[in-house]
Design a protein around this motif. Structure first.
Motif, mmCIF file in Angstrom:
data_model
loop_
_atom_site.group_PDB
_atom_site.id
_atom_site.type_symbol
_atom_site.label_atom_id
_atom_site.label_comp_id
_atom_site.label_asym_id
_atom_site.label_seq_id
_atom_site.Cartn_x
_atom_site.Cartn_y
_atom_site.Cartn_z
ATOM 1 N N ASP A 306 0.849 -1.190 0.000
ATOM 2 C CA ASP A 306 0.000 0.000 0.000
ATOM 3 C C ASP A 306 0.884 1.239 0.000
ATOM 4 O OD1 ASP A 306 -1.724 2.085 0.504
ATOM 5 O OD2 ASP A 306 -2.679 1.168 2.252
ATOM 6 N N PRO A 307 0.844 2.067 -1.058
ATOM 7 C CA PRO A 307 1.722 3.241 -1.099
ATOM 8 C C PRO A 307 1.462 4.245 0.019
ATOM 9 C CG PRO A 307 0.142 3.291 -2.908
ATOM 10 C CD PRO A 307 0.025 1.939 -2.290
ATOM 11 N N ASP A 308 0.266 4.206 0.642
ATOM 12 C CA ASP A 308 -0.019 5.098 1.761
ATOM 13 C C ASP A 308 0.450 4.537 3.103
ATOM 14 O OD1 ASP A 308 -1.225 7.144 0.283
ATOM 15 O OD2 ASP A 308 -3.124 6.061 0.230
ATOM 16 N N LEU A 309 0.714 3.243 3.160
ATOM 17 C CA LEU A 309 1.193 2.611 4.385
ATOM 18 C C LEU A 309 2.082 1.418 4.014
ATOM 19 C CD1 LEU A 309 0.858 2.881 7.509
ATOM 20 C CD2 LEU A 309 -0.877 1.087 7.344
ATOM 21 N N ARG A 373 8.242 9.379 9.230
ATOM 22 C CA ARG A 373 7.285 10.254 9.919
ATOM 23 C C ARG A 373 8.084 11.198 10.813
ATOM 24 N NH1 ARG A 373 1.880 10.028 10.769
ATOM 25 N NH2 ARG A 373 1.807 7.947 9.845
ATOM 26 N N ARG A 401 7.276 6.691 1.449
ATOM 27 C CA ARG A 401 6.171 7.428 2.058
ATOM 28 C C ARG A 401 6.760 8.384 3.091
ATOM 29 N NH1 ARG A 401 0.460 8.602 2.138
ATOM 30 N NH2 ARG A 401 0.012 9.306 4.263
ATOM 31 N N ASP A 403 5.677 11.481 5.817
ATOM 32 C CA ASP A 403 4.670 12.270 6.526
ATOM 33 C C ASP A 403 5.391 13.277 7.403
ATOM 34 O OD1 ASP A 403 1.756 10.804 6.378
ATOM 35 O OD2 ASP A 403 3.399 9.357 6.187
ATOM 36 N N THR A 428 6.608 4.074 -6.180
ATOM 37 C CA THR A 428 5.739 5.158 -5.742
ATOM 38 C C THR A 428 6.450 6.033 -4.718
ATOM 39 O OG1 THR A 428 4.755 3.900 -3.918
ATOM 40 C CG2 THR A 428 3.715 3.710 -6.075
ATOM 41 N N ASN A 430 5.065 8.989 -2.084
ATOM 42 C CA ASN A 430 3.961 9.749 -1.526
ATOM 43 C C ASN A 430 4.471 10.625 -0.389
ATOM 44 O OD1 ASN A 430 2.341 8.353 -3.274
ATOM 45 N ND2 ASN A 430 0.866 7.683 -1.732
ATOM 46 N N VAL A 432 3.196 13.507 2.374
ATOM 47 C CA VAL A 432 2.104 14.212 3.047
ATOM 48 C C VAL A 432 2.740 15.335 3.841
ATOM 49 C CG1 VAL A 432 0.181 14.031 4.658
ATOM 50 C CG2 VAL A 432 0.769 12.092 3.194
ATOM 51 N N ASP A 449 -0.013 15.316 -0.573
ATOM 52 C CA ASP A 449 -1.295 15.539 0.093
ATOM 53 C C ASP A 449 -1.081 16.641 1.120
ATOM 54 O OD1 ASP A 449 -2.428 13.515 -1.332
ATOM 55 O OD2 ASP A 449 -1.980 12.004 0.199
#
Length: 450
Positions: A306-309, A373, A401, A403, A428, A430, A432, A449
């Motif tokens: 999952d590219p978001d997680l 993160r 990813r 964040d 990917t 991503n 945020v 995002d």
């Protein structure tokens, strides 16, 4: 062809006022005999050396090493009890090789005041052990398997290793900064704050194989490295203060993901993750690149995660011609910090395939996972989860990813596919974050995002 294995080492016991070793005291296992028509036998295990003396001195060799063979013999055991130690020579209870899971034996050097030395083998501390000090000398390994209580902090010197195997290991034991050898943590662990920071120095290695938190700041200096074990999916590092990856420093999971063909246990295919069952299954074969965020080149396995997680290791590449190996996938890095400064490199790329001995090589490994993160992200280094290059198919890019609340990173974010006769597809990326000057981005769909 019934080739003989090696005999184990014998036992030596010495009691003396003074033990001076300028020659060799040896209880090694024998090497296996050569195989006349195939593999050799196994090497013999090291034996034992025990000495109880007043003075231990000299500059020679004391050893109980394992013998060589197709399956090497494990190391033996050495214990020397003394009042005075001026010995400057070599002590070794090591396996002849760590291939096929051969392990080093143990060494225990202790004076009458409870001062221990680990040198040339492993020394284990169990719950309730209390000593004045523990000194690590290369290539000694200290294993902490409980709430032991040396009075003095342990120094992890160059060439030595401290392995923490109990979550309460630091309840009474402390270690000094900087870490100049290797610190391995393979249990959940909370590390207290150091003033001003826990430092991983040049040639130092911090192996994070489980969920590890650092109460203060963590600095990785030029030549230092944070990493995890091969195919370890549990690595997660959280830093309450600043995680500073300085210029020339590494957070490195390159090639630490899923195995490639033919060594993955699936014939010629590399290992991958099924996007439907989430199990490790046979993946890319026939020289195809491993997949993850992007598909490998050359008819590879499906993409997954999952590219978001993102949580998964990169997939292994398929076998090439003449049994040449594909590349392993990239590893799995999960980093959290109040402030993350990246002027060095955070990498989880797939491994390049080995060259084909009689034609096209194997497929490159798929890129791994980098999940970050932080309150603030800054610096101008590299954050990269590329696919590995392949002779046939390149590995697909991994997943990145990020964040953050304050985005000031001006370096490179990349999850490119690896090169090959059929290139791997981009992975990917991503992010945020609030608006910020955009970093350099290559090799991956880039999503912001806000």
């Amino acid at each position: 062809c019934s080739s003989a294995g090696g005999a184990g080492g014998g036992k030596i016991a010495i009691t003396a006022a003074t033990l001076r070793v300028d020659g060799i005291v040896r209880a090694d296992g024998n090497n296996a005999a050569g195989g006349g028509c195939g593999q050799t036998g196994g090497g013999g295990a090291g034996g034992s050396v025990f000495a109880q003396v007043t003075t231990f001195t000299g500059g020679g060799v004391v050893e109980a090493k394992g013998g060589g063979g197709n399956f090497p013999g494990g190391g033996g055991r050495i214990a020397v009890l003394y009042a005075t130690n001026t010995f400057t020579g070599v002590i070794s209870a090591q396996a002849s090789s760590t291939a096929n899971a051969a392990a080093d034996g143990s060494t225990w050097l202790e004076d009458g005041a409870g001062r221990l030395v680990a040198q040339g083998g492993t020394l284990s501390l169990e719950p309730g052990d209390a000593f004045a000090s523990v000194t690590l000398k290369p290539p000694g390994t200290l294993i902490v398997d409980g709430a032991a209580a040396p009075t003095q902090p342990v120094t992890i010197s160059p060439g030595s290793t401290m392995r923490i195997e109990s979550s309460d290991a630091l309840s009474a034991l402390a270690f000094q900064t900087p870490v100049a050898g290797t610190l391995v943590v393979d249990v959940p662990l909370a590390i207290p704050a150091f003033n001003p920071a826990l430092v991983v120095a040049n040639a130092g290695v911090f192996v994070v194989d489980d969920a590890v938190s650092v109460a203060g700041n963590l600095t990785v200096q030029l030549g230092g490295k944070i990493t995890h074990a091969l195919a370890d999916g549990d690595s997660a590092l959280s830093v309450a203060g600043t995680l500073d990856v300085q210029t020339g420093a590494l957070v490195d999971a390159n090639g630490l993901g899923l195995a490639a063909g033919p060594g993955a246990g699936f014939g010629a295919a590399g290992a991958t993750v099924s996007p439907t069952t989430l199990q490790i299954v046979a993946g890319s074969a026939g020289g195809a690149g491993g997949s993850h965020g992007g598909g490998g080149g050359g008819g590879a396995a499906a993409t997954y995660d999952d590219p978001d997680l993102p949580i998964d290791l990169g997939g292994g590449g398929g076998e090439g011609s003449c049994s040449s190996s594909g590349g392993r996938g990239g590893g799995n890095l999960h980093l959290a910090a109040d402030t993350l400064v990246v002027n060095g490199q955070i990498v989880a790329s797939g491994q390049a395939a080995a060259a084909g001995g009689c034609g096209a090589g194997g497929g490159g490994g798929g890129g791994g996972t980098i999940a970050i993160r932080a309150t603030t992200l800054q610096g101008n280094g590299n954050i990269v989860a590329d696919g590995g290059n392949g002779g046939a198919g390149g590995g697909g890019g991994g997943m990145v990813r990020v964040d953050v609340q304050q985005h000031a990173f001006a370096g490179l974010l990349r999850a490119a596919g690896g090169a090959g006769s059929a290139a791997g597809q981009p992975g990917t990326i991503n992010v945020v974050a609030p608006p910020a000057p955009p970093p350099m981005v290559a090799g991956g769909p880039y999503v912001i995002d806000e």
